[in-house]
Design a protein around this motif. Structure first.
Motif, PDB file in Angstrom:
ATOM      1  N   SER A 133       0.829  -1.200   0.000  1.00  0.00           N
ATOM      2  CA  SER A 133       0.000   0.000   0.000  1.00  0.00           C
ATOM      3  C   SER A 133       0.869   1.258   0.000  1.00  0.00           C
ATOM      4  O   SER A 133       0.590   2.216  -0.732  1.00  0.00           O
ATOM      5  CB  SER A 133      -0.915  -0.026   1.222  1.00  0.00           C
ATOM      6  OG  SER A 133      -1.656   1.141   1.278  1.00  0.00           O
TER       7      SER A 133
ATOM      8  N   ARG B 263       2.066   2.133  -3.360  1.00  0.00           N
ATOM      9  CA  ARG B 263       1.065   2.820  -4.180  1.00  0.00           C
ATOM     10  C   ARG B 263       0.993   4.293  -3.812  1.00  0.00           C
ATOM     11  O   ARG B 263       0.825   5.157  -4.670  1.00  0.00           O
ATOM     12  CB  ARG B 263      -0.307   2.172  -3.999  1.00  0.00           C
ATOM     13  CG  ARG B 263      -0.322   0.729  -4.455  1.00  0.00           C
ATOM     14  CD  ARG B 263      -1.630   0.054  -4.165  1.00  0.00           C
ATOM     15  NE  ARG B 263      -2.651   0.422  -5.139  1.00  0.00           N
ATOM     16  CZ  ARG B 263      -3.723  -0.309  -5.402  1.00  0.00           C
ATOM     17  NH1 ARG B 263      -3.910  -1.439  -4.778  1.00  0.00           N
ATOM     18  NH2 ARG B 263      -4.593   0.078  -6.294  1.00  0.00           N
TER      19      ARG B 263
ATOM     20  N   ARG C 112       1.858   7.377  -6.316  1.00  0.00           N
ATOM     21  CA  ARG C 112       0.916   8.493  -6.512  1.00  0.00           C
ATOM     22  C   ARG C 112       1.564   9.836  -6.262  1.00  0.00           C
ATOM     23  O   ARG C 112       0.993  10.854  -6.571  1.00  0.00           O
ATOM     24  CB  ARG C 112      -0.199   8.382  -5.463  1.00  0.00           C
ATOM     25  CG  ARG C 112      -1.368   7.670  -5.797  1.00  0.00           C
ATOM     26  CD  ARG C 112      -2.652   8.159  -5.168  1.00  0.00           C
ATOM     27  NE  ARG C 112      -2.721   8.236  -3.726  1.00  0.00           N
ATOM     28  CZ  ARG C 112      -3.098   7.250  -2.923  1.00  0.00           C
ATOM     29  NH1 ARG C 112      -3.365   6.067  -3.427  1.00  0.00           N
ATOM     30  NH2 ARG C 112      -3.195   7.435  -1.638  1.00  0.00           N
TER      31      ARG C 112
ATOM     32  N   SER D  92     -17.778  -4.258  12.410  1.00  0.00           N
ATOM     33  CA  SER D  92     -18.690  -3.672  11.431  1.00  0.00           C
ATOM     34  C   SER D  92     -20.146  -3.979  11.759  1.00  0.00           C
ATOM     35  O   SER D  92     -21.040  -3.296  11.288  1.00  0.00           O
ATOM     36  CB  SER D  92     -18.348  -4.151  10.028  1.00  0.00           C
ATOM     37  OG  SER D  92     -18.270  -5.548   9.996  1.00  0.00           O
TER      38      SER D  92
ATOM     39  N   HIS E 227     -15.072   2.429  13.238  1.00  0.00           N
ATOM     40  CA  HIS E 227     -15.305   1.533  12.105  1.00  0.00           C
ATOM     41  C   HIS E 227     -14.683   2.134  10.845  1.00  0.00           C
ATOM     42  O   HIS E 227     -15.245   3.046  10.229  1.00  0.00           O
ATOM     43  CB  HIS E 227     -16.821   1.321  11.948  1.00  0.00           C
ATOM     44  CG  HIS E 227     -17.185   0.424  10.840  1.00  0.00           C
ATOM     45  ND1 HIS E 227     -18.370   0.523  10.150  1.00  0.00           N
ATOM     46  CD2 HIS E 227     -16.525  -0.627  10.278  1.00  0.00           C
ATOM     47  CE1 HIS E 227     -18.417  -0.410   9.223  1.00  0.00           C
ATOM     48  NE2 HIS E 227     -17.312  -1.108   9.278  1.00  0.00           N
TER      49      HIS E 227
ATOM     50  N   ASN F  13     -12.797  -0.057   4.014  1.00  0.00           N
ATOM     51  CA  ASN F  13     -11.791  -0.780   3.227  1.00  0.00           C
ATOM     52  C   ASN F  13     -11.744  -0.269   1.780  1.00  0.00           C
ATOM     53  O   ASN F  13     -12.793  -0.232   1.148  1.00  0.00           O
ATOM     54  CB  ASN F  13     -12.215  -2.263   3.276  1.00  0.00           C
ATOM     55  CG  ASN F  13     -11.327  -3.177   2.485  1.00  0.00           C
ATOM     56  OD1 ASN F  13     -10.291  -2.783   1.995  1.00  0.00           O
ATOM     57  ND2 ASN F  13     -11.752  -4.413   2.346  1.00  0.00           N
TER      58      ASN F  13
ATOM     59  N   VAL G  67      -7.271   4.627   1.688  1.00  0.00           N
ATOM     60  CA  VAL G  67      -7.898   5.421   0.623  1.00  0.00           C
ATOM     61  C   VAL G  67      -9.218   6.052   1.054  1.00  0.00           C
ATOM     62  O   VAL G  67      -9.540   7.169   0.655  1.00  0.00           O
ATOM     63  CB  VAL G  67      -8.163   4.518  -0.618  1.00  0.00           C
ATOM     64  CG1 VAL G  67      -8.846   5.296  -1.723  1.00  0.00           C
ATOM     65  CG2 VAL G  67      -6.876   3.877  -1.105  1.00  0.00           C
TER      66      VAL G  67
ATOM     67  N   ASN H  28     -23.316  -0.265   7.300  1.00  0.00           N
ATOM     68  CA  ASN H  28     -23.705  -1.623   6.909  1.00  0.00           C
ATOM     69  C   ASN H  28     -25.207  -1.849   6.964  1.00  0.00           C
ATOM     70  O   ASN H  28     -25.730  -2.704   6.255  1.00  0.00           O
ATOM     71  CB  ASN H  28     -22.956  -2.652   7.747  1.00  0.00           C
ATOM     72  CG  ASN H  28     -21.551  -2.831   7.203  1.00  0.00           C
ATOM     73  OD1 ASN H  28     -21.344  -2.761   5.998  1.00  0.00           O
ATOM     74  ND2 ASN H  28     -20.589  -3.022   8.078  1.00  0.00           N
TER      75      ASN H  28
ATOM     76  N   MET I 260     -18.080   1.747  -7.226  1.00  0.00           N
ATOM     77  CA  MET I 260     -18.229   0.318  -7.542  1.00  0.00           C
ATOM     78  C   MET I 260     -19.697  -0.060  -7.425  1.00  0.00           C
ATOM     79  O   MET I 260     -20.373   0.378  -6.488  1.00  0.00           O
ATOM     80  CB  MET I 260     -17.461  -0.541  -6.530  1.00  0.00           C
ATOM     81  CG  MET I 260     -15.972  -0.530  -6.691  1.00  0.00           C
ATOM     82  SD  MET I 260     -15.227  -1.551  -5.375  1.00  0.00           S
ATOM     83  CE  MET I 260     -13.576  -1.747  -6.023  1.00  0.00           C
TER      84      MET I 260
HETATM   85  N1  CAA Z   1      -3.466   1.575  -0.474  1.00  0.00           N
HETATM   86  C1  CAA Z   1      -3.087   2.732  -1.014  1.00  0.00           C
HETATM   87  N2  CAA Z   1      -3.620   3.231  -2.147  1.00  0.00           N
HETATM   88  C2  CAA Z   1      -4.581   2.510  -2.754  1.00  0.00           C
HETATM   89  C3  CAA Z   1      -5.052   1.283  -2.238  1.00  0.00           C
HETATM   90  C4  CAA Z   1      -4.449   0.823  -1.041  1.00  0.00           C
HETATM   91  N3  CAA Z   1      -4.812  -0.328  -0.452  1.00  0.00           N
HETATM   92  N4  CAA Z   1      -6.045   0.829  -3.043  1.00  0.00           N
HETATM   93  C5  CAA Z   1      -6.188   1.717  -4.020  1.00  0.00           C
HETATM   94  N5  CAA Z   1      -5.303   2.747  -3.856  1.00  0.00           N
HETATM   95  C6  CAA Z   1      -5.167   3.939  -4.668  1.00  0.00           C
HETATM   96  C7  CAA Z   1      -4.518   3.632  -6.007  1.00  0.00           C
HETATM   97  O1  CAA Z   1      -3.118   3.714  -5.930  1.00  0.00           O
HETATM   98  C8  CAA Z   1      -5.104   4.702  -6.893  1.00  0.00           C
HETATM   99  O2  CAA Z   1      -4.375   5.907  -6.804  1.00  0.00           O
HETATM  100  P1  CAA Z   1      -4.288   6.893  -8.091  1.00  0.00           P
HETATM  101  O3  CAA Z   1      -5.705   7.135  -8.512  1.00  0.00           O
HETATM  102  O4  CAA Z   1      -3.602   8.102  -7.562  1.00  0.00           O
HETATM  103  O5  CAA Z   1      -3.514   6.111  -9.062  1.00  0.00           O
HETATM  104  C9  CAA Z   1      -6.472   4.969  -6.294  1.00  0.00           C
HETATM  105  O6  CAA Z   1      -6.457   4.461  -4.956  1.00  0.00           O
HETATM  106  C10 CAA Z   1      -7.538   4.261  -7.072  1.00  0.00           C
HETATM  107  O7  CAA Z   1      -7.213   2.861  -7.156  1.00  0.00           O
HETATM  108  P2  CAA Z   1      -7.298   1.980  -8.467  1.00  0.00           P
HETATM  109  O8  CAA Z   1      -6.951   2.816  -9.669  1.00  0.00           O
HETATM  110  O9  CAA Z   1      -6.551   0.717  -8.237  1.00  0.00           O
HETATM  111  O10 CAA Z   1      -8.771   1.506  -8.588  1.00  0.00           O
HETATM  112  P3  CAA Z   1     -10.082   2.312  -8.456  1.00  0.00           P
HETATM  113  O11 CAA Z   1     -10.010   3.656  -9.080  1.00  0.00           O
HETATM  114  O12 CAA Z   1     -11.110   1.352  -8.901  1.00  0.00           O
HETATM  115  O13 CAA Z   1     -10.222   2.539  -6.889  1.00  0.00           O
HETATM  116  C11 CAA Z   1     -11.111   1.858  -4.860  1.00  0.00           C
HETATM  117  C12 CAA Z   1     -10.241   1.472  -6.018  1.00  0.00           C
HETATM  118  C13 CAA Z   1     -10.418   2.954  -4.040  1.00  0.00           C
HETATM  119  C14 CAA Z   1     -11.265   0.608  -4.010  1.00  0.00           C
HETATM  120  C15 CAA Z   1     -12.480   2.416  -5.382  1.00  0.00           C
HETATM  121  O14 CAA Z   1     -13.003   1.549  -6.354  1.00  0.00           O
HETATM  122  C16 CAA Z   1     -13.496   2.579  -4.297  1.00  0.00           C
HETATM  123  O15 CAA Z   1     -13.496   3.577  -3.582  1.00  0.00           O
HETATM  124  N6  CAA Z   1     -14.413   1.601  -4.176  1.00  0.00           N
HETATM  125  C17 CAA Z   1     -15.436   1.604  -3.136  1.00  0.00           C
HETATM  126  C18 CAA Z   1     -14.831   1.052  -1.870  1.00  0.00           C
HETATM  127  C19 CAA Z   1     -15.803   1.067  -0.746  1.00  0.00           C
HETATM  128  O16 CAA Z   1     -16.986   1.377  -0.868  1.00  0.00           O
HETATM  129  N7  CAA Z   1     -15.305   0.704   0.437  1.00  0.00           N
HETATM  130  C20 CAA Z   1     -16.134   0.583   1.603  1.00  0.00           C
HETATM  131  C21 CAA Z   1     -16.595  -0.815   1.709  1.00  0.00           C
HETATM  132  S1  CAA Z   1     -17.668  -1.023   3.081  1.00  0.00           S
HETATM  133  C22 CAA Z   1     -16.653  -1.218   4.380  1.00  0.00           C
HETATM  134  O17 CAA Z   1     -15.448  -1.249   4.295  1.00  0.00           O
HETATM  135  C23 CAA Z   1     -17.355  -1.370   5.691  1.00  0.00           C
HETATM  136  C24 CAA Z   1     -17.670  -2.739   6.069  1.00  0.00           C
HETATM  137  O18 CAA Z   1     -17.814  -2.952   7.287  1.00  0.00           O
HETATM  138  C25 CAA Z   1     -17.930  -3.831   5.132  1.00  0.00           C
END
Ligand code: CAA
Length: 285
Positions: free
Chosen positions: A52, A55, A59, A122, A143, A146, A150, A193, A229
């Motif tokens: 991570s 990444r 960036r 969660s 909480h 994920n 980010v 959730n 997403m």
């Molecule tokens: N660490 C650091 N940086 C990261 C990373 C990580 N683990 N994952 C992604 N990134 C960064 C990438 O480097 C990228 O940076 P740049 O745009 O500057 O290049 C940026 O985030 C976007 O990543 P990607 O290009 O790989 O892919 P993406 O644009 O599809 O983004 C995502 C990925 C951030 C996951 C985005 O799709 C997103 O926000 N999705 C929704 C996630 C969400 O809703 N999470 C909550 C889930 S619910 C929860 O967590 C609660 C529960 O209790 C279940």
């Protein structure tokens, strides 16, 4: 306890969430002690932090030397008593009430009585987790979402006995980690959730019942509601086992409107848990 008193942050559980929490705390300048039950799990946590951070460096948000300093601020351990000096501990172990209660009982015996004990649960009750701790007013839900490095927000969850002081500190601490917060009462699923799980399950049912092709369910929600997403890709991202388990927990408390989608259960039975196993609703390399 005041925000300025916090120097060391303990994190229990070095999985995806715990590693992410350790990382953001170290980026914010805290010393971090990351604990899991065996060396292999601690090493996996560090590997995920390294990936991570790479990444974040790519960036341009951190230079390589600063990333190395972040890494050096985190100490890995398998011993719970290594958390004795932490002013805040965030627990991110498996979503099982017995396991979490056992961790909290150990933390209460190990840490200073003033240490704030936060759980990243969660769906489980903060009050239930706090019930094994001598001073439950210092137990609070933090909480994280994920991927932790980010996502912009953290949900602060207030248990039956959580004090106003602890709630205030939880907001301030999350802000110090660069996160915005919102607050929820200790009711099943809190805000995120409670709303997200029916949305995901309904997306899976829409696909399973032939309303639209898989990609069109996700495209529809992405393009139609401006989320990053759709429900199927988000389920794969979170982990289908996690979505199923959380849905079952909420169903037990809130009834059948949280019934998990049949296809979700079938995928989990098949061992296709999403991105982490290479297959879920989509295939991954
Ligand atoms: N660490 C650091 N940086 C990261 C990373 C990580 N683990 N994952 C992604 N990134 C960064 C990438 O480097 C990228 O940076 P740049 O745009 O500057 O290049 C940026 O985030 C976007 O990543 P990607 O290009 O790989 O892919 P993406 O644009 O599809 O983004 C995502 C990925 C951030 C996951 C985005 O799709 C997103 O926000 N999705 C929704 C996630 C969400 O809703 N999470 C909550 C889930 S619910 C929860 O967590 C609660 C529960 O209790 C279940």
């Amino acid at each position: 306890m005041e925000l300025d008193d916090i120097d060391t942050v303990g994190v229990v559980g070095a999985g995806q969430m715990g590693a992410g929490i350790a990382q953001v705390a170290a980026v914010a300048g805290y010393r971090v002690v990351l604990r899991d039950v065996d060396e292999r799990l601690v090493a996996d946590g560090f590997e995920s932090i390294e990936e991570s951070l790479a990444r974040v460096v790519d960036r341009g948000d951190l230079d390589r030397a600063a990333a190395d300093e972040v890494r050096d601020r985190i100490t890995g351990t398998t011993k719970l008593d290594a958390l004795a000096d932490a002013e805040v501990v965030v627990e991110a172990v498996t979503e099982d009430l017995d396991v979490k209660q056992s961790v909290f009982a150990d933390l209460a015996a190990t840490c200073d009585p003033e240490t704030v004990l936060a759980t990243n649960t969660s769906t489980l009750s903060i009050t239930g987790i706090a019930s094994v701790v001598d001073r439950p007013e210092r137990v609070v839900g933090l909480h994280f979402m994920n991927p932790v490095p980010v996502m912009a927000g953290v949900e602060v969850v207030v248990g039956e006995h959580t004090s106003a002081e602890t709630v205030g500190l939880a907001h301030e601490f999350a802000a110090a980690l660069g996160k915005e917060t919102w607050e929820a009462d200790d009711k099943p699923g809190f805000v995120v959730n409670r709303v997200l799980l029916p949305w995901i399950n309904e997306g899976i049912r829409a696909y399973d019942e032939g309303v639209a092709e898989r990609d069109d369910v996700d495209r529809g929600l992405r393009l139609g509601t401006n989320v990053p997403m759709g429900p199927l890709e988000l389920a794969d991202h979170i982990g289908l086992d996690v979505v199923l388990d959380a849905s079952e927990t909420l169903r037990a408390e809130l009834g059948d409107r949280y019934r998990p989608a049949y296809l979700l259960k079938r995928k989990v039975e098949a061992g296709d848990l999403g991105k982490k196993t290479g297959a879920g609703f989509y295939e991954y390399d």
